[in-house]
Structure formats: C-alpha cells, structure tokens
Design a protein around this motif. Structure first.
Motif, mmCIF file in Angstrom:
data_model
loop_
_atom_site.group_PDB
_atom_site.id
_atom_site.type_symbol
_atom_site.label_atom_id
_atom_site.label_comp_id
_atom_site.label_asym_id
_atom_site.label_seq_id
_atom_site.Cartn_x
_atom_site.Cartn_y
_atom_site.Cartn_z
ATOM 1 N N MET A 36 0.846 -1.184 0.000
ATOM 2 C CA MET A 36 0.000 0.000 0.000
ATOM 3 C C MET A 36 0.885 1.240 0.000
ATOM 4 S SD MET A 36 -2.769 1.227 2.874
ATOM 5 C CE MET A 36 -1.961 0.129 4.033
ATOM 6 N N THR A 37 0.574 2.206 -0.836
ATOM 7 C CA THR A 37 1.300 3.463 -0.871
ATOM 8 C C THR A 37 0.407 4.568 -0.318
ATOM 9 O OG1 THR A 37 2.575 2.791 -2.782
ATOM 10 C CG2 THR A 37 2.480 5.132 -2.315
ATOM 11 N N THR A 38 0.942 5.336 0.561
ATOM 12 C CA THR A 38 0.189 6.460 1.118
ATOM 13 C C THR A 38 1.165 7.579 1.437
ATOM 14 O OG1 THR A 38 -1.482 7.083 2.735
ATOM 15 C CG2 THR A 38 0.313 5.670 3.509
ATOM 16 N N GLU A 39 0.715 8.595 2.113
ATOM 17 C CA GLU A 39 1.548 9.740 2.456
ATOM 18 C C GLU A 39 1.639 9.865 3.968
ATOM 19 O OE1 GLU A 39 -1.058 12.317 0.351
ATOM 20 O OE2 GLU A 39 0.354 12.628 -1.273
ATOM 21 N N LEU A 40 2.807 10.229 4.460
ATOM 22 C CA LEU A 40 2.993 10.400 5.900
ATOM 23 C C LEU A 40 2.737 11.856 6.265
ATOM 24 C CD1 LEU A 40 3.880 8.551 8.283
ATOM 25 C CD2 LEU A 40 6.119 9.634 8.105
ATOM 26 N N PRO A 41 1.681 12.131 7.013
ATOM 27 C CA PRO A 41 1.372 13.532 7.338
ATOM 28 C C PRO A 41 2.390 14.122 8.299
ATOM 29 C CG PRO A 41 -0.062 12.063 8.557
ATOM 30 C CD PRO A 41 0.732 11.195 7.622
ATOM 31 N N ARG A 42 2.513 15.437 8.276
ATOM 32 C CA ARG A 42 3.351 16.093 9.270
ATOM 33 C C ARG A 42 2.735 15.876 10.649
ATOM 34 N NH1 ARG A 42 4.689 22.050 8.026
ATOM 35 N NH2 ARG A 42 6.399 21.679 9.481
ATOM 36 N N ILE A 43 3.580 15.591 11.599
ATOM 37 C CA ILE A 43 3.157 15.092 12.910
ATOM 38 C C ILE A 43 2.789 16.243 13.836
ATOM 39 C CG2 ILE A 43 4.099 13.985 14.995
ATOM 40 C CD1 ILE A 43 5.785 12.275 12.914
ATOM 41 N N ILE A 44 1.796 15.996 14.677
ATOM 42 C CA ILE A 44 1.510 16.869 15.810
ATOM 43 C C ILE A 44 1.911 16.100 17.067
ATOM 44 C CG2 ILE A 44 -0.276 18.067 17.124
ATOM 45 C CD1 ILE A 44 -1.772 18.430 14.471
ATOM 46 N N SER A 45 2.923 16.591 17.741
ATOM 47 C CA SER A 45 3.448 15.922 18.932
ATOM 48 C C SER A 45 2.755 16.463 20.175
ATOM 49 C CB SER A 45 4.955 16.146 19.046
ATOM 50 O OG SER A 45 5.452 15.615 20.261
ATOM 51 N N VAL A 46 2.135 15.570 20.947
ATOM 52 C CA VAL A 46 1.389 15.993 22.129
ATOM 53 C C VAL A 46 2.204 15.885 23.410
ATOM 54 C CG1 VAL A 46 -0.794 15.366 21.044
ATOM 55 C CG2 VAL A 46 0.371 13.702 22.511
ATOM 56 N N ASP A 47 3.485 15.562 23.276
ATOM 57 C CA ASP A 47 4.350 15.534 24.463
ATOM 58 C C ASP A 47 5.771 15.865 24.073
ATOM 59 O OD1 ASP A 47 5.599 15.125 26.921
ATOM 60 O OD2 ASP A 47 5.886 12.992 26.508
ATOM 61 N N ASP A 48 6.119 17.134 24.237
ATOM 62 C CA ASP A 48 7.496 17.591 24.165
ATOM 63 C C ASP A 48 7.760 18.399 25.431
ATOM 64 O OD1 ASP A 48 8.070 16.442 21.608
ATOM 65 O OD2 ASP A 48 6.975 18.079 20.657
ATOM 66 N N HIS A 49 8.931 19.015 25.507
ATOM 67 C CA HIS A 49 9.307 19.719 26.736
ATOM 68 C C HIS A 49 10.054 20.997 26.395
ATOM 69 C CE1 HIS A 49 8.289 16.179 29.210
ATOM 70 N NE2 HIS A 49 8.644 15.532 28.116
ATOM 71 N N VAL A 50 9.970 21.964 27.286
ATOM 72 C CA VAL A 50 10.686 23.221 27.120
ATOM 73 C C VAL A 50 11.637 23.415 28.295
ATOM 74 C CG1 VAL A 50 8.820 24.552 28.225
ATOM 75 C CG2 VAL A 50 10.453 25.700 26.714
ATOM 76 N N ILE A 51 12.840 23.859 27.992
ATOM 77 C CA ILE A 51 13.780 24.311 29.016
ATOM 78 C C ILE A 51 13.581 25.816 29.161
ATOM 79 C CG2 ILE A 51 16.188 24.504 29.701
ATOM 80 C CD1 ILE A 51 15.183 21.607 29.519
ATOM 81 N N GLU A 52 13.219 26.249 30.330
ATOM 82 C CA GLU A 52 12.846 27.649 30.523
ATOM 83 C C GLU A 52 14.055 28.565 30.340
ATOM 84 O OE1 GLU A 52 10.097 24.880 32.319
ATOM 85 O OE2 GLU A 52 12.224 25.203 32.796
ATOM 86 N N PRO A 53 13.900 29.667 29.580
ATOM 87 C CA PRO A 53 15.011 30.610 29.410
ATOM 88 C C PRO A 53 15.320 31.335 30.719
ATOM 89 C CG PRO A 53 12.992 31.531 28.508
ATOM 90 C CD PRO A 53 12.676 30.112 28.897
#
Length: 420
Positions: free
Chosen positions: A1-18
């Motif tokens: 099967m051929t399809t397309e991989l959509p751009r991801i929405i990540s629901v868990d990343d992290h920020v290092i506070e400036p």
C-alpha cells in the motif's frame, strides 16, 4: 500500500525555561522572592530509592540552576539530550550554552520541528516540574501564584506567541487552591488555551484525591472551556520502583505504571460520568498496556461492582468512558500499534519527547513510518495528526488531503529508510 505520511503533531514535548523568564514576566514586586537563574558547579548526583540527591560544588562542572526559596534546581543533560550521543546522555549538569538552542529558544525549536517532520508541538514544563509541583511546594503562596501566572503568560505570549499556532500552549494551575485553579483555567481559556497540566496521582503530592469531589470545580471548568487535562508520567513526583537500590533503568522501564494506575482511578471515580465532555490525555505512558487494563477493569465492573463500591457511581463498563474521553500517546510502542483496535484508533496520539533522552529527534519520521507501516491511510492520519487536532481543538484542517508532503511506501523494507 502506498500512502503519504502527514506532518506530525506531537502531544508531548518539553521546554527548558530561558533564564530571563521570571525577570521578564513576574511582576516587579515579586522578583526578589521569585526564581533566579544561576550558573554554578554541580557535585556528584546520587540516585537513592527512586529520588535524586543533588548538591552544588564550586569545583564541579558548570551547570545552569534555578534558585527559589530553599530549592536548588539544576538542569541535567538527560532532559536536554538532543544533539548528544546515547552514551553522553547522562545525569551530569548542563548549561543552556551547551544545549541545542531549540531546547529554550522558540524560533530554534520551530527549525528543529521542521527538521523532524513535526508541524505542531505541546510542551510540558521543566523547572516548574510536570504539573507545577515546584510552586505547590513553595512556602510563600502569594509569590507562587504570581509565578504560575507569569509562567502561563510567558508560555502563551512568548513561547507560543510568534509560532503561528505551531507551538501549542500548555498551562499550569495553582494546585493548592481549587478556586484559584478554576480562575486560571478560565483566564487562559479566554485567550485560546486548550490544555492544562495536572498530576496523574495528586495524593502523592499530599493533595486530595479525585474521588473526594475536591477537584470537581476544576474538572467542570475544564469541561466547560474545552480544556484538556494533560497528565505526564512523573507528575506525581513519585515514579514506580522495585528495590530501593535498583538502578534508574528499572524506574524508566516501569514508568507506564503511574499512567495505568491513574487511568484506572479515573475510570472508577465517577468523574467521567459526572463530566461526560471532559477530556483526559496521558503523556509518555505509551499504550501497549491499555487493552489488558481495560479488559480487567470491565471484568471487575461486571463481576465485583457491588462489593467493589462502584455499582452506583459507574453505570456502564469502564472502557465506555475510556473510548469516549481519554487519549493516550506513543512514540516507541509496536505492541500498542499491533493492538490498535483495543487501544482505540480514535484515542491514540503521537509524541517526539523533544529534547529528552527518549526523544526520537531527528529521526521521528523514520520512527513513525516504522510503526504505521501497513496501516490504512485514515488510521495513519489519525495517529500522527488527526486525533491530536480533535483532542486539542486545533485550528488545523482535518481533511486527509491537507498537510501531506511526501509519498512514502508503507510496505517497504524498514532498512530502506526514505527519511534519512
């Protein structure tokens, strides 16, 4: 099967506070008593009984710290691990200058997201800890409340403000006062915030349980504003462990246990019965454990609900409420994908965990492709993008034909990696 991989929405990343966060966003009258950045040496870090013991050492490696009341909080290399080899992802201290700039600079984060096939990202805090425990444990609650609000203002206006919706705000609440928490939910919802972080097991923080009714005003406000209650593993300041002298690898392997315990707690609490439009999201707990947890919960409900104390509070099998109101997420969980019908094709979302040691950066496209190979196009879209859009009520097109950028063969040999 051929399809397309959509751009991801990540629901868990992290920020290092400036370093400038509280100097810039905390009202001036609180700044002397608020968190202050410091670069200083770090001593040897010990791991005892599931907790880290950290000391300053003038002769130790330079490390960026936050100093707040009697708290000394260092940044460690494992939480800003992108750019290092696996053998370098240690518990040593680190400065922002040594980190990849995307850890703390929103413009650089967007560049890294572009490199990583990610369109949008929801980021959990670091210094405040996953649900704001740092401020809940503070002695001066007036300053602590100001810090919660300052963090939220920075999150909405600076971290997410110029991202065009690609950085999704995730806000804190003052955990120690439910009325103040409700006010903060409504304040942030009025400016478009649709996610708040909360403790997976609040009793571990010395707070009332979800069974007590104490949190009902908070849950009601979240339901009424469409605010997702996001719970990260470790947001109860207590990770599962076995022997007190076990290495951290045991804790890391068992980390999903808190998510499983929390979800079971909610399923039998009646909260999801009383608030049928409330949405819960579990971050970094993976999902392979969910099918059996639901099976067991439904069996207990069917066989034991009378003496089990839930006959009158949970009128339907617990899995009913899971499929209706709970989202999980994954990034390395082939067993969960193999059990997707039981996990729920409408319940699973994807994450990259940037910049932590588990992060799939910069190979997220390859990792995602390896997991979804052979799935139909609609399911691939739901897992990598569509379910997150629906969960967070994002202003992004849910049409399958939108935001797909490259034809990929989902049946190809995994060693033939088109994403490198």
């Amino acid at each position: 099967m051929t399809t397309e991989l959509p751009r991801i929405i990540s629901v868990d990343d992290h920020v290092i506070e400036p370093a400038h966060l509280f100097a810039a966003w905390l009202p001036e009258k609180y700044r002397d008593r608020g968190p202050k950045p410091l670069t200083a040496g770090i001593g040897e870090l010990a791991y005892v009984g599931g907790k880290y013991r950290i000391t300053m050492d003038p002769d130790g490696p330079p490390t960026d710290w936050w100093i707040y009341e009697d708290l000394q909080f260092p940044y460690k290399r494992n939480i800003a691990a992108v750019g290092f080899s696996r053998d370098e992802m240690t518990l040593e201290g680190i400065t922002r200058a040594q980190m990849r700039p995307g850890c703390w600079d929103p413009a650089e984060r967007l560049k890294d997201m572009d490199l990583n096939h990610v369109e949008a990202s929801l980021c959990f805090p670091t210094f405040p800890r996953f649900c704001g425990q740092t401020f809940a444990e503070a002695h001066d609650k007036e300053v602590a409340l100001a810090c919660v609000r300052a963090y939220n203002d920075w999150m909405v206006e600076e971290w997410c403000g110029d991202s065009g919706g690609r950085l999704i705000p995730l806000c804190l609440i003052p955990l120690w006062d439910v009325d103040l928490a409700v006010a903060e939910i409504r304040r942030n919802a009025a400016r478009g915030v649709r996610a708040v972080t909360f403790s997976e097991i609040p009793t571990h923080l010395g707070l009332p349980s979800i069974h007590s009714g104490h949190w009902d005003p908070f849950f009601r406000a979240c339901e009424e504003t469409g605010t997702v209650v996001a719970m990260h593993i470790g947001s109860s300041s207590q990770m599962p462990a076995a022997s007190p002298d076990a290495p951290p690898a045991v804790q890391a392997t068992l980390s999903f246990n808190n998510a499983m315990a929390s979800m079971t707690d909610f399923l039998f609490s009646g909260v999801l019965v009383r608030f049928p439009r409330l949405k819960l999201a579990y971050a970094e707990g993976q999902m392979g454990w969910i099918p059996y947890a639901l099976e067991r919960a439904d069996d207990v409900w069917a066989e034991h609900r009378a003496w089990g104390g839930v006959r009158d509070t949970v009128p339907e099998p617990p899995s009913t409420y899971y499929y209706r109101q709970i989202f999980c997420c994954f990034f390395r969980d082939r067993h969960g994908v193999a059990s997707l019908d039981a996990v729920g094709r409408d319940n699973a979302t994807f994450e990259t965990d940037y910049p932590h040691v588990d992060s799939t950066f910069p190979h997220t496209k390859e990792v995602a492709l390896d997991h979804v190979r052979g799935l139909d196009e609609e399911t691939v879209y739901k897992l990598l993008r569509g379910n997150a859009i629906r969960m967070l009520d994002l202003d992004l097109d849910l049409d399958l034909d939108q935001d797909l950028d490259q034809d990929l063969d989902l049946d190809q040999d995994p060693d033939q990696d088109p994403g490198r």
